[in-house]
Design a protein around this motif. Structure first.
Motif, PDB file in Angstrom:
ATOM      1  N   HIS A   1      30.471   6.923 -19.512  1.00  0.00           N
ATOM      2  CA  HIS A   1      29.051   7.130 -19.733  1.00  0.00           C
ATOM      3  C   HIS A   1      28.320   5.800 -19.724  1.00  0.00           C
ATOM      4  O   HIS A   1      28.916   4.746 -19.815  1.00  0.00           O
ATOM      5  CB  HIS A   1      28.816   7.872 -21.050  1.00  0.00           C
ATOM      6  N   ASP A   2      26.992   5.903 -19.564  1.00  0.00           N
ATOM      7  CA  ASP A   2      26.188   4.673 -19.557  1.00  0.00           C
ATOM      8  C   ASP A   2      26.281   4.005 -20.918  1.00  0.00           C
ATOM      9  O   ASP A   2      26.090   4.640 -21.946  1.00  0.00           O
ATOM     10  CB  ASP A   2      24.710   4.993 -19.287  1.00  0.00           C
ATOM     11  N   VAL A   3      26.585   2.747 -20.917  1.00  0.00           N
ATOM     12  CA  VAL A   3      26.604   1.978 -22.154  1.00  0.00           C
ATOM     13  C   VAL A   3      25.347   1.116 -22.144  1.00  0.00           C
ATOM     14  O   VAL A   3      25.075   0.412 -21.186  1.00  0.00           O
ATOM     15  CB  VAL A   3      27.873   1.089 -22.236  1.00  0.00           C
ATOM     16  N   GLU A   4      24.583   1.220 -23.210  1.00  0.00           N
ATOM     17  CA  GLU A   4      23.338   0.467 -23.279  1.00  0.00           C
ATOM     18  C   GLU A   4      23.645  -1.015 -23.370  1.00  0.00           C
ATOM     19  O   GLU A   4      24.418  -1.452 -24.205  1.00  0.00           O
ATOM     20  CB  GLU A   4      22.544   0.929 -24.495  1.00  0.00           C
ATOM     21  N   SER A   5      23.057  -1.784 -22.459  1.00  0.00           N
ATOM     22  CA  SER A   5      23.271  -3.218 -22.493  1.00  0.00           C
ATOM     23  C   SER A   5      22.646  -3.782 -23.760  1.00  0.00           C
ATOM     24  O   SER A   5      21.686  -3.223 -24.289  1.00  0.00           O
ATOM     25  CB  SER A   5      22.682  -3.882 -21.242  1.00  0.00           C
ATOM     26  N   PRO A   6      23.181  -4.883 -24.259  1.00  0.00           N
ATOM     27  CA  PRO A   6      22.700  -5.417 -25.534  1.00  0.00           C
ATOM     28  C   PRO A   6      21.224  -5.781 -25.518  1.00  0.00           C
ATOM     29  O   PRO A   6      20.580  -5.807 -26.548  1.00  0.00           O
ATOM     30  CB  PRO A   6      23.572  -6.646 -25.775  1.00  0.00           C
ATOM     31  N   ASN A   7      20.672  -6.056 -24.349  1.00  0.00           N
ATOM     32  CA  ASN A   7      19.272  -6.463 -24.302  1.00  0.00           C
ATOM     33  C   ASN A   7      18.341  -5.298 -24.000  1.00  0.00           C
ATOM     34  O   ASN A   7      17.174  -5.501 -23.747  1.00  0.00           O
ATOM     35  CB  ASN A   7      19.074  -7.588 -23.291  1.00  0.00           C
TER      36      ASN A   7
ATOM     37  N   ILE B   1      18.747   3.290 -20.754  1.00  0.00           N
ATOM     38  CA  ILE B   1      18.162   3.340 -19.410  1.00  0.00           C
ATOM     39  C   ILE B   1      19.308   3.090 -18.428  1.00  0.00           C
ATOM     40  O   ILE B   1      19.991   2.068 -18.523  1.00  0.00           O
ATOM     41  CB  ILE B   1      17.080   2.256 -19.231  1.00  0.00           C
ATOM     42  N   PRO B   2      19.537   4.001 -17.478  1.00  0.00           N
ATOM     43  CA  PRO B   2      20.614   3.774 -16.500  1.00  0.00           C
ATOM     44  C   PRO B   2      20.384   2.468 -15.734  1.00  0.00           C
ATOM     45  O   PRO B   2      19.247   2.055 -15.500  1.00  0.00           O
ATOM     46  CB  PRO B   2      20.508   4.983 -15.566  1.00  0.00           C
ATOM     47  N   ALA B   3      21.464   1.837 -15.334  1.00  0.00           N
ATOM     48  CA  ALA B   3      21.400   0.520 -14.684  1.00  0.00           C
ATOM     49  C   ALA B   3      20.459   0.509 -13.479  1.00  0.00           C
ATOM     50  O   ALA B   3      19.677  -0.429 -13.312  1.00  0.00           O
ATOM     51  CB  ALA B   3      22.793   0.075 -14.274  1.00  0.00           C
TER      52      ALA B   3
ATOM     53  N   GLU C   1      16.945   0.645 -14.754  1.00  0.00           N
ATOM     54  CA  GLU C   1      16.635  -0.618 -15.417  1.00  0.00           C
ATOM     55  C   GLU C   1      16.270  -1.670 -14.370  1.00  0.00           C
ATOM     56  O   GLU C   1      15.325  -2.442 -14.549  1.00  0.00           O
ATOM     57  CB  GLU C   1      17.821  -1.090 -16.256  1.00  0.00           C
ATOM     58  N   HIS C   2      16.995  -1.670 -13.259  1.00  0.00           N
ATOM     59  CA  HIS C   2      16.709  -2.615 -12.179  1.00  0.00           C
ATOM     60  C   HIS C   2      15.297  -2.384 -11.625  1.00  0.00           C
ATOM     61  O   HIS C   2      14.543  -3.345 -11.409  1.00  0.00           O
ATOM     62  CB  HIS C   2      17.759  -2.479 -11.068  1.00  0.00           C
ATOM     63  N   ILE C   3      14.931  -1.120 -11.398  1.00  0.00           N
ATOM     64  CA  ILE C   3      13.590  -0.803 -10.899  1.00  0.00           C
ATOM     65  C   ILE C   3      12.537  -1.314 -11.870  1.00  0.00           C
ATOM     66  O   ILE C   3      11.556  -1.949 -11.474  1.00  0.00           O
ATOM     67  CB  ILE C   3      13.435   0.727 -10.689  1.00  0.00           C
ATOM     68  N   ILE C   4      12.742  -1.049 -13.149  1.00  0.00           N
ATOM     69  CA  ILE C   4      11.766  -1.462 -14.169  1.00  0.00           C
ATOM     70  C   ILE C   4      11.622  -2.978 -14.208  1.00  0.00           C
ATOM     71  O   ILE C   4      10.513  -3.514 -14.239  1.00  0.00           O
ATOM     72  CB  ILE C   4      12.168  -0.893 -15.552  1.00  0.00           C
ATOM     73  N   ARG C   5      12.745  -3.677 -14.189  1.00  0.00           N
ATOM     74  CA  ARG C   5      12.682  -5.145 -14.215  1.00  0.00           C
ATOM     75  C   ARG C   5      11.958  -5.689 -12.977  1.00  0.00           C
ATOM     76  O   ARG C   5      11.208  -6.665 -13.073  1.00  0.00           O
ATOM     77  CB  ARG C   5      14.078  -5.738 -14.355  1.00  0.00           C
TER      78      ARG C   5
END
Length: 124
Positions: free
Chosen positions: A2-8, A50-52, A55-59
Protein backbone atom coordinates in the motif's frame (compact mmCIF):
# COMPACT_ATOMS: atom_id res chain seq x y z
CA UNK A 1 1.73 -3.25 -0.91
CA UNK A 2 0.00 0.00 0.00
CA UNK A 3 0.97 3.63 -0.37
CA UNK A 4 3.19 4.70 2.48
CA UNK A 5 2.97 8.38 3.25
CA UNK A 6 6.33 10.02 2.78
CA UNK A 7 7.62 11.78 5.88
CA UNK A 8 7.23 15.19 4.27
CA UNK A 9 3.57 14.76 3.26
CA UNK A 10 2.30 16.60 6.32
CA UNK A 11 4.42 19.57 5.29
CA UNK A 12 3.33 19.19 1.66
CA UNK A 13 -0.33 19.14 2.66
CA UNK A 14 0.09 22.29 4.76
CA UNK A 15 1.93 23.97 1.87
CA UNK A 16 -0.79 22.95 -0.61
CA UNK A 17 -3.53 24.38 1.60
CA UNK A 18 -1.69 27.70 1.98
CA UNK A 19 -0.74 27.79 -1.71
CA UNK A 20 -4.33 27.18 -2.85
CA UNK A 21 -5.61 29.86 -0.48
CA UNK A 22 -2.96 32.37 -1.58
CA UNK A 23 -3.95 31.84 -5.21
CA UNK A 24 -7.71 31.84 -4.64
CA UNK A 25 -8.02 28.22 -5.74
CA UNK A 26 -9.85 25.35 -4.09
CA UNK A 27 -9.87 21.57 -3.78
CA UNK A 28 -12.18 21.26 -6.81
CA UNK A 29 -9.57 23.02 -8.97
CA UNK A 30 -6.80 20.78 -7.64
CA UNK A 31 -8.95 17.68 -8.14
CA UNK A 32 -9.44 18.63 -11.79
CA UNK A 33 -5.68 19.01 -12.29
CA UNK A 34 -5.02 15.63 -10.62
CA UNK A 35 -7.86 13.84 -12.48
CA UNK A 36 -9.61 12.83 -9.26
CA UNK A 37 -12.75 13.90 -7.42
CA UNK A 38 -12.88 16.76 -4.96
CA UNK A 39 -13.73 14.20 -2.25
CA UNK A 40 -10.46 12.41 -2.99
CA UNK A 41 -8.48 15.63 -2.54
CA UNK A 42 -10.33 16.33 0.71
CA UNK A 43 -9.41 12.84 1.93
CA UNK A 44 -5.76 13.42 1.05
CA UNK A 45 -5.70 16.70 2.94
CA UNK A 46 -7.48 15.24 5.96
CA UNK A 47 -5.93 11.83 6.52
CA UNK A 48 -5.04 9.72 3.49
CA UNK A 49 -1.64 9.67 1.82
CA UNK A 50 -1.31 11.36 -1.53
CA UNK A 51 -0.23 8.72 -4.10
CA UNK A 52 3.26 9.32 -5.50
CA UNK A 53 2.03 10.10 -9.03
CA UNK A 54 -0.47 12.67 -7.74
CA UNK A 55 2.10 14.13 -5.36
CA UNK A 56 4.36 14.67 -8.37
CA UNK A 57 1.57 16.52 -10.23
CA UNK A 58 0.91 18.73 -7.20
CA UNK A 59 4.59 19.57 -6.72
CA UNK A 60 4.88 20.48 -10.41
CA UNK A 61 1.80 22.71 -10.20
CA UNK A 62 3.28 24.53 -7.24
CA UNK A 63 6.53 25.08 -9.13
CA UNK A 64 4.83 26.24 -12.33
CA UNK A 65 2.07 28.50 -11.04
CA UNK A 66 2.99 31.85 -9.55
CA UNK A 67 1.91 32.67 -6.05
CA UNK A 68 -0.30 35.73 -5.91
CA UNK A 69 0.72 38.57 -3.64
CA UNK A 70 -1.60 38.98 -0.68
CA UNK A 71 -4.27 41.64 -1.17
CA UNK A 72 -2.82 43.89 1.55
CA UNK A 73 0.27 44.50 -0.61
CA UNK A 74 -0.13 47.67 -2.62
CA UNK A 75 1.97 48.13 -5.71
CA UNK A 76 2.27 51.71 -6.87
CA UNK A 77 3.55 50.78 -10.28
CA UNK A 78 3.35 47.47 -12.02
CA UNK A 79 6.48 45.47 -11.36
CA UNK A 80 7.41 41.91 -12.14
CA UNK A 81 9.87 40.30 -9.78
CA UNK A 82 11.24 36.87 -10.52
CA UNK A 83 13.32 35.09 -7.94
CA UNK A 84 15.52 32.20 -8.96
CA UNK A 85 16.29 30.26 -5.82
CA UNK A 86 18.26 27.10 -5.49
CA UNK A 87 16.16 24.31 -3.95
CA UNK A 88 17.85 24.52 -0.54
CA UNK A 89 17.29 28.29 -0.24
CA UNK A 90 13.67 28.01 -1.39
CA UNK A 91 13.00 25.23 1.11
CA UNK A 92 14.61 27.23 3.95
CA UNK A 93 12.53 30.32 3.09
CA UNK A 94 9.33 28.27 2.79
CA UNK A 95 9.98 26.65 6.17
CA UNK A 96 10.60 30.03 7.79
CA UNK A 97 7.42 31.40 6.19
CA UNK A 98 5.32 28.47 7.34
CA UNK A 99 6.70 28.73 10.89
CA UNK A 100 5.32 32.28 10.80
CA UNK A 101 1.98 30.96 9.50
CA UNK A 102 2.47 32.61 6.11
CA UNK A 103 2.78 31.52 2.53
CA UNK A 104 6.12 32.18 0.87
CA UNK A 105 4.55 35.11 -1.02
CA UNK A 106 3.17 36.65 2.18
CA UNK A 107 6.50 36.20 3.94
CA UNK A 108 8.43 37.82 1.08
CA UNK A 109 5.88 40.63 0.77
CA UNK A 110 6.48 41.44 4.43
CA UNK A 111 10.25 41.02 4.35
CA UNK A 112 11.26 42.67 1.05
CA UNK A 113 10.31 46.20 2.16
CA UNK A 114 12.59 45.75 5.17
CA UNK A 115 15.60 45.08 2.96
CA UNK A 116 15.99 48.78 2.21
CA UNK A 117 15.52 49.91 5.81
CA UNK A 118 19.17 49.43 6.77
CA UNK A 119 20.19 51.69 3.86
CA UNK A 120 18.23 54.53 5.43
CA UNK A 121 19.68 54.14 8.94
CA UNK A 122 22.26 56.74 9.98
CA UNK A 123 25.72 55.48 10.85
CA UNK A 124 25.44 52.20 8.95
Amino acid sequence: MHDVESPNQDELKMNVKLWLKANGMNYAWLADKCYVTEATVRNWMARKPIPAAKEHIIRELIKQLPISLPSRVKVQEETLVTLSLDPATRKALEQKAFRCGKTLAEFLADEVPRLGESDNQPGE
